[in-house]
Design a protein around this motif. Sequence first.
Motif, mmCIF file in Angstrom:
data_model
loop_
_atom_site.group_PDB
_atom_site.id
_atom_site.type_symbol
_atom_site.label_atom_id
_atom_site.label_comp_id
_atom_site.label_asym_id
_atom_site.label_seq_id
_atom_site.Cartn_x
_atom_site.Cartn_y
_atom_site.Cartn_z
ATOM 1 N N LEU A 26 4.461 -9.639 -30.882
ATOM 2 C CA LEU A 26 3.423 -10.119 -31.796
ATOM 3 C C LEU A 26 3.678 -9.686 -33.232
ATOM 4 N N ALA A 27 4.239 -8.501 -33.421
ATOM 5 C CA ALA A 27 4.457 -7.985 -34.774
ATOM 6 C C ALA A 27 5.331 -8.911 -35.602
ATOM 7 N N GLY A 28 6.351 -9.480 -34.985
ATOM 8 C CA GLY A 28 7.239 -10.360 -35.723
ATOM 9 C C GLY A 28 6.629 -11.710 -36.046
ATOM 10 N N VAL A 29 5.615 -12.128 -35.298
ATOM 11 C CA VAL A 29 4.984 -13.423 -35.531
ATOM 12 C C VAL A 29 3.938 -13.336 -36.632
ATOM 13 N N VAL A 30 3.027 -12.369 -36.530
ATOM 14 C CA VAL A 30 1.940 -12.278 -37.506
ATOM 15 C C VAL A 30 2.417 -11.731 -38.849
ATOM 16 N N ALA A 31 3.642 -11.187 -38.896
ATOM 17 C CA ALA A 31 4.156 -10.641 -40.153
ATOM 18 C C ALA A 31 4.343 -11.707 -41.216
ATOM 19 N N PHE A 32 4.288 -12.973 -40.826
ATOM 20 C CA PHE A 32 4.466 -14.065 -41.796
ATOM 21 C C PHE A 32 3.348 -14.081 -42.827
ATOM 22 N N LYS A 33 2.161 -13.575 -42.455
ATOM 23 C CA LYS A 33 1.017 -13.608 -43.362
ATOM 24 C C LYS A 33 0.889 -12.298 -44.129
ATOM 25 N N GLN A 34 0.630 -12.421 -45.431
ATOM 26 C CA GLN A 34 0.338 -11.265 -46.279
ATOM 27 C C GLN A 34 -1.177 -11.137 -46.425
ATOM 28 N N VAL A 35 -1.695 -9.944 -46.173
ATOM 29 C CA VAL A 35 -3.140 -9.733 -46.262
ATOM 30 C C VAL A 35 -3.441 -8.706 -47.354
ATOM 31 N N GLN A 36 -4.578 -8.916 -48.028
ATOM 32 C CA GLN A 36 -4.996 -7.999 -49.084
ATOM 33 C C GLN A 36 -5.819 -6.872 -48.485
ATOM 34 N N ILE A 81 10.958 3.057 -26.570
ATOM 35 C CA ILE A 81 11.336 2.446 -27.851
ATOM 36 C C ILE A 81 12.638 1.661 -27.703
ATOM 37 N N TRP A 82 13.623 2.243 -27.031
ATOM 38 C CA TRP A 82 14.894 1.539 -26.844
ATOM 39 C C TRP A 82 14.720 0.321 -25.951
ATOM 40 N N ILE A 83 13.925 0.454 -24.884
ATOM 41 C CA ILE A 83 13.694 -0.677 -23.991
ATOM 42 C C ILE A 83 12.924 -1.784 -24.714
ATOM 43 N N GLY A 84 12.181 -1.416 -25.766
ATOM 44 C CA GLY A 84 11.436 -2.403 -26.540
ATOM 45 C C GLY A 84 12.316 -3.468 -27.162
ATOM 46 N N PHE A 85 13.631 -3.194 -27.237
ATOM 47 C CA PHE A 85 14.542 -4.224 -27.744
ATOM 48 C C PHE A 85 14.622 -5.418 -26.793
ATOM 49 N N LEU A 86 14.334 -5.198 -25.512
ATOM 50 C CA LEU A 86 14.443 -6.286 -24.542
ATOM 51 C C LEU A 86 13.459 -7.416 -24.830
ATOM 52 N N PRO A 87 12.131 -7.137 -24.951
ATOM 53 C CA PRO A 87 11.229 -8.238 -25.300
ATOM 54 C C PRO A 87 11.513 -8.812 -26.683
ATOM 55 N N LEU A 88 12.008 -7.982 -27.611
ATOM 56 C CA LEU A 88 12.384 -8.492 -28.931
ATOM 57 C C LEU A 88 13.514 -9.512 -28.812
ATOM 58 N N ALA A 89 14.544 -9.159 -28.052
ATOM 59 C CA ALA A 89 15.695 -10.046 -27.908
ATOM 60 C C ALA A 89 15.334 -11.324 -27.161
#
Length: 239
Positions: free
Chosen positions: A38-48, A86-94
Amino acid sequence: MSETKNTQEAIGPMAERAMAAPMGLFVYIILYGGMTVLAGVVAFKQVQLWPSDLAVEAGIFPFLLLVVITSTIAQLYGQKLANRLIWIGFLPLALSAALIYLVLSLPASSEMLQFRAEDLAAFERVLGQTPRILMAGPAAYITSLLLNVWIFSRLRGEGEATTIGLMIRGAIASALSQALDSIIFVTLAFYGEFDITNLLIGQVLAKVTLSIILVPFLITFGVKAAKWLDAREQAAPAE
């Protein structure tokens, strides 16, 4: 028949090991995988950040939850397990990156091209991130989260931490790791394309501020929630 019996015998110990994991840990591992994507998807928006003029990419909110989850796991289940997660977190990222690339490569339906062209363009604009951003995200992710767990664990000292001590450790570790995260991400993603000074300063200030204001309370809640889940599981009658 013998193959079925052997399969059942092999599955048995695996199932027992899965069930042996504390419920709090099990829940946080599931949440962790979702937040990395989710972090990589919602990062598209800039919030004040009201009431200031500071702005921050919205990916910080799920990313702060990653900080909270890894800190909670380090507190209750050990630094080694937190680092492994943290290292295993690369799996859902990839996997998510590969699936996004696949979806973007597939042709849109004729109905969507005819009646929903604006939706298609917006979809491709949000998910079609540049290679530099795709590289910057994981680099900042692994470095900052490993640093957060390391600082958080080193500040623990001897004995069980108090609630105030837990909050202070969480704030310090998150603030420092988020500052490094901003420097790595903004530099790798945008250096050379424009003057990144204002963006970099704004990102660091905003993330450090949020880390100090939000993270201590979230970690305290996360630790209590995990303990409650573990205690509830232990109190449940065996089936």
